[in-house]
Scaffold this motif. Structure first.
Motif, PDB file in Angstrom:
ATOM      1  N   ASP A  85       0.634  -1.269   0.007  1.00 12.23           N
ATOM      2  CA  ASP A  85       0.074  -0.042  -0.066  1.00 12.23           C
ATOM      3  C   ASP A  85       0.815   1.190   0.088  1.00 12.23           C
ATOM      4  O   ASP A  85       0.615   2.312  -0.789  1.00 12.23           O
ATOM      5  CB  ASP A  85      -0.881   0.073   1.240  1.00 12.23           C
ATOM      6  CG  ASP A  85      -1.904  -1.075   1.100  1.00 12.23           C
ATOM      7  OD1 ASP A  85      -2.559  -1.435   0.144  1.00 12.23           O
ATOM      8  OD2 ASP A  85      -2.263  -1.690   2.122  1.00 12.23           O
ATOM      9  N   ILE A  86       1.849   0.954   0.639  1.00 14.36           N
ATOM     10  CA  ILE A  86       2.752   2.463   0.924  1.00 14.36           C
ATOM     11  C   ILE A  86       4.234   2.542   0.376  1.00 14.36           C
ATOM     12  O   ILE A  86       4.765   3.454   0.468  1.00 14.36           O
ATOM     13  CB  ILE A  86       2.907   2.711   2.707  1.00 14.36           C
ATOM     14  CG1 ILE A  86       3.567   1.461   3.365  1.00 14.36           C
ATOM     15  CG2 ILE A  86       1.581   2.905   3.118  1.00 14.36           C
ATOM     16  CD1 ILE A  86       3.911   1.925   4.618  1.00 14.36           C
ATOM     17  N   ALA A  87       4.422   1.422  -0.231  1.00 12.33           N
ATOM     18  CA  ALA A  87       5.844   1.389  -0.837  1.00 12.33           C
ATOM     19  C   ALA A  87       6.397   2.508  -1.755  1.00 12.33           C
ATOM     20  O   ALA A  87       7.151   3.137  -1.329  1.00 12.33           O
ATOM     21  CB  ALA A  87       6.315   0.001  -1.447  1.00 12.33           C
ATOM     22  N   ALA A  88       5.726   2.454  -2.571  1.00 10.81           N
ATOM     23  CA  ALA A  88       5.698   3.464  -3.646  1.00 10.81           C
ATOM     24  C   ALA A  88       5.548   4.952  -3.003  1.00 10.81           C
ATOM     25  O   ALA A  88       6.516   5.869  -3.406  1.00 10.81           O
ATOM     26  CB  ALA A  88       5.135   3.360  -4.978  1.00 10.81           C
ATOM     27  N   GLY A  89       4.323   5.230  -2.459  1.00 11.50           N
ATOM     28  CA  GLY A  89       3.843   6.355  -2.205  1.00 11.50           C
ATOM     29  C   GLY A  89       4.903   6.921  -0.948  1.00 11.50           C
ATOM     30  O   GLY A  89       4.937   8.336  -0.844  1.00 11.50           O
ATOM     31  N   SER A  90       5.404   6.124  -0.295  1.00  7.94           N
ATOM     32  CA  SER A  90       6.193   6.823   0.902  1.00  7.94           C
ATOM     33  C   SER A  90       7.502   7.459   0.276  1.00  7.94           C
ATOM     34  O   SER A  90       7.946   8.438   0.979  1.00  7.94           O
ATOM     35  CB  SER A  90       6.617   5.694   1.997  1.00  7.94           C
ATOM     36  OG  SER A  90       7.309   4.573   1.267  1.00  7.94           O
ATOM     37  N   LEU A  91       8.068   6.852  -0.675  1.00  8.37           N
ATOM     38  CA  LEU A  91       9.272   7.387  -1.113  1.00  8.37           C
ATOM     39  C   LEU A  91       8.750   8.525  -2.115  1.00  8.37           C
ATOM     40  O   LEU A  91       9.496   9.779  -1.934  1.00  8.37           O
ATOM     41  CB  LEU A  91       9.924   6.562  -2.246  1.00  8.37           C
ATOM     42  CG  LEU A  91      11.085   6.850  -3.074  1.00  8.37           C
ATOM     43  CD1 LEU A  91      12.379   7.116  -1.990  1.00  8.37           C
ATOM     44  CD2 LEU A  91      11.495   5.864  -4.210  1.00  8.37           C
ATOM     45  N   ILE A  92       7.851   8.686  -2.822  1.00  8.20           N
ATOM     46  CA  ILE A  92       7.269   9.857  -3.354  1.00  8.20           C
ATOM     47  C   ILE A  92       6.930  11.109  -2.484  1.00  8.20           C
ATOM     48  O   ILE A  92       7.512  12.113  -2.844  1.00  8.20           O
ATOM     49  CB  ILE A  92       5.926   9.545  -4.293  1.00  8.20           C
ATOM     50  CG1 ILE A  92       6.238   8.591  -5.349  1.00  8.20           C
ATOM     51  CG2 ILE A  92       5.226  10.948  -4.803  1.00  8.20           C
ATOM     52  CD1 ILE A  92       5.207   7.906  -6.059  1.00  8.20           C
ATOM     53  N   VAL A  93       6.429  10.774  -1.350  1.00  4.06           N
ATOM     54  CA  VAL A  93       6.049  11.782  -0.315  1.00  4.06           C
ATOM     55  C   VAL A  93       7.525  12.435   0.232  1.00  4.06           C
ATOM     56  O   VAL A  93       7.604  13.358   0.184  1.00  4.06           O
ATOM     57  CB  VAL A  93       5.468  11.349   0.791  1.00  4.06           C
ATOM     58  CG1 VAL A  93       5.588  12.226   2.114  1.00  4.06           C
ATOM     59  CG2 VAL A  93       4.076  11.226   0.484  1.00  4.06           C
ATOM     60  N   ARG A  94       8.501  11.458   0.268  1.00  2.00           N
ATOM     61  CA  ARG A  94       9.930  11.968   1.123  1.00  2.00           C
ATOM     62  C   ARG A  94      10.571  12.696  -0.104  1.00  2.00           C
ATOM     63  O   ARG A  94      11.061  13.790   0.371  1.00  2.00           O
ATOM     64  CB  ARG A  94      10.613  10.768   1.220  1.00  2.00           C
ATOM     65  CG  ARG A  94      10.214  10.008   2.773  1.00  2.00           C
ATOM     66  CD  ARG A  94      11.408   9.334   3.682  1.00  2.00           C
ATOM     67  NE  ARG A  94      11.796   8.083   2.591  1.00  2.00           N
ATOM     68  CZ  ARG A  94      11.209   6.921   2.471  1.00  2.00           C
ATOM     69  NH1 ARG A  94      10.278   6.779   3.641  1.00  2.00           N
ATOM     70  NH2 ARG A  94      11.179   5.861   2.060  1.00  2.00           N
ATOM     71  N   GLU A  95      10.641  12.224  -1.318  1.00  2.00           N
ATOM     72  CA  GLU A  95      11.375  13.013  -2.266  1.00  2.00           C
ATOM     73  C   GLU A  95      10.486  14.233  -2.770  1.00  2.00           C
ATOM     74  O   GLU A  95      11.181  15.049  -3.294  1.00  2.00           O
ATOM     75  CB  GLU A  95      11.448  12.008  -3.550  1.00  2.00           C
ATOM     76  CG  GLU A  95      12.497  10.881  -3.449  1.00  2.00           C
ATOM     77  CD  GLU A  95      13.846  11.420  -3.153  1.00  2.00           C
ATOM     78  OE1 GLU A  95      14.087  12.550  -4.061  1.00  2.00           O
ATOM     79  OE2 GLU A  95      14.472  10.709  -2.475  1.00  2.00           O
ATOM     80  N   ALA A  96       9.257  14.440  -2.320  1.00  2.00           N
ATOM     81  CA  ALA A  96       8.519  15.865  -2.393  1.00  2.00           C
ATOM     82  C   ALA A  96       8.670  16.696  -1.399  1.00  2.00           C
ATOM     83  O   ALA A  96       8.203  17.710  -0.984  1.00  2.00           O
ATOM     84  CB  ALA A  96       7.147  15.429  -2.870  1.00  2.00           C
TER      85      ALA A  96
END
Length: 320
Positions: free
Chosen positions: A259-270
């Protein structure tokens, strides 16, 4: 008088500077592969959007459709074709070991941990975490809020990810150290610092009917303190909406790694911060997340701290 040389039949191309190739497993290359796979799987979902579905039930209100399965089959095939030595964790089918054993150079694991003993197959250095259809209930009802999420973990660290919304044709992507994008354009979290100015998003776990006391008090607390709350059924897309500023923050419990693997990185990189409910470093198997810009994140943790039992089993043990 000089005459022009006779044509030789050869085509002479202008000189161009050497462009270094992107290594096959660099963060950028893994991100681009995740994007390609997510787009292709998303096309399968879009082909089923608007149809009448007959979903199966994995639980009382947890659904799976034929399009979850078709999307996942496509993702597994594409990863296996291009990266046969990588491991995969997928929502519908679970763990898939690397076909060729291990990533080149990965040390073998031994039974019992670090001591001597018979060798067993090493864990692959690279693991893909795939949610073929995040927002299945929405999809089954033809509510246009669902996506494909594909994350890539290297040596236990999230390195690349893509989340694709086929209805809006929005592709969110990130590679470690290279920022986050929406359809190729850079994105960033909002600077909103006060809870009463913040639009937040969350989701309820599947046991909310059986145990509302675990989840509703925290929801009510945020309801009284935030400018507004939304609940729209796709954690992966919600994370991307925080990353690009459509939402200011998010909290949610009982989430799975895919659920959170890709999205967690996208948030951090943003530019966002994402942790567990106690502010501890994020673990993909930690189940509970709070995310926002650094200032708002701290304000949200203060609210979450008033509800230490939220997201936990009745016995007090984490939902794992």
């Amino acid at each position: 008088m000089l005459r022009p040389a006779a044509p030789t039949g050869k085509v002479v191309l202008p000189m161009t500077p050497d462009v270094p190739a992107i290594p096959e497993e660099s963060p950028a290359a893994l991100r681009d592969a995740a994007c390609a796979f997510a787009r292709e799987a998303g096309a399968i979902l879009l082909s089923g959007y608007g149809r009448v579905h007959a979903p199966e039930k994995k639980g009382r209100i947890d659904l799976v459709t034929e399009y979850d399965k078709r999307s996942e089959a496509l993702l597994l095939a594409r990863i296996r074709e291009r990266f046969p030595h990588h491991g995969i964790l997928a929502e519908e089918s679970g763990v898939h070991a690397a076909h060729s054993g291990t990533h080149p150079g990965a040390p073998p694991h031994r039974a019992g941990g670090t001591g001597p003993g018979p060798e067993r197959r090493a864990e692959p250095a690279v693991r893909w975490l795939c949610d073929p259809l995040d927002g299945t209930t929405n999809f089954a009802h033809n509510y246009p809020f669902f996506c494909v999420s594909v994350g890539v973990e290297v040596a236990g660290v999230m390195t690349a990810g893509a989340v694709y919304d086929p209805v809006r044709d929005e592709l969110f992507a990130a590679a470690a150290g290279l920022g986050a994008t929406r359809n190729g354009d850079p994105i960033h979290v909002t600077p909103v610092a006060a809870l009463d100015d913040a639009l937040l998003v969350t989701g309820f776990p599947y046991d909310v009917r059986e145990h509302p006391e675990r989840h509703l008090p925290l929801f009510q607390d945020f309801l009284f303190h935030a400018q507004g709350l939304r609940r729209d059924g796709s954690a992966a897309l919600n994370l991307c909406y925080v990353a690009m500023g459509r939402f200011d923050g998010m909290w949610e419990g009982n989430l799975s790694p895919w659920d959170i693997a890709a999205g967690s990185l996208i948030v951090r990189e943003a530019g966002g911060v994402i942790t567990g409910y106690a502010g501890e470093p994020l673990r993909l198997d930690g189940r509970r997340i709070v995310t926002a810009n650094p200032v708002l994140h701290a304000r949200m943790l203060e609210v979450v701290a008033r509800h230490p039992a939220s997201g936990f089993m009745a016995s007090g043990t984490p939902l794992v």
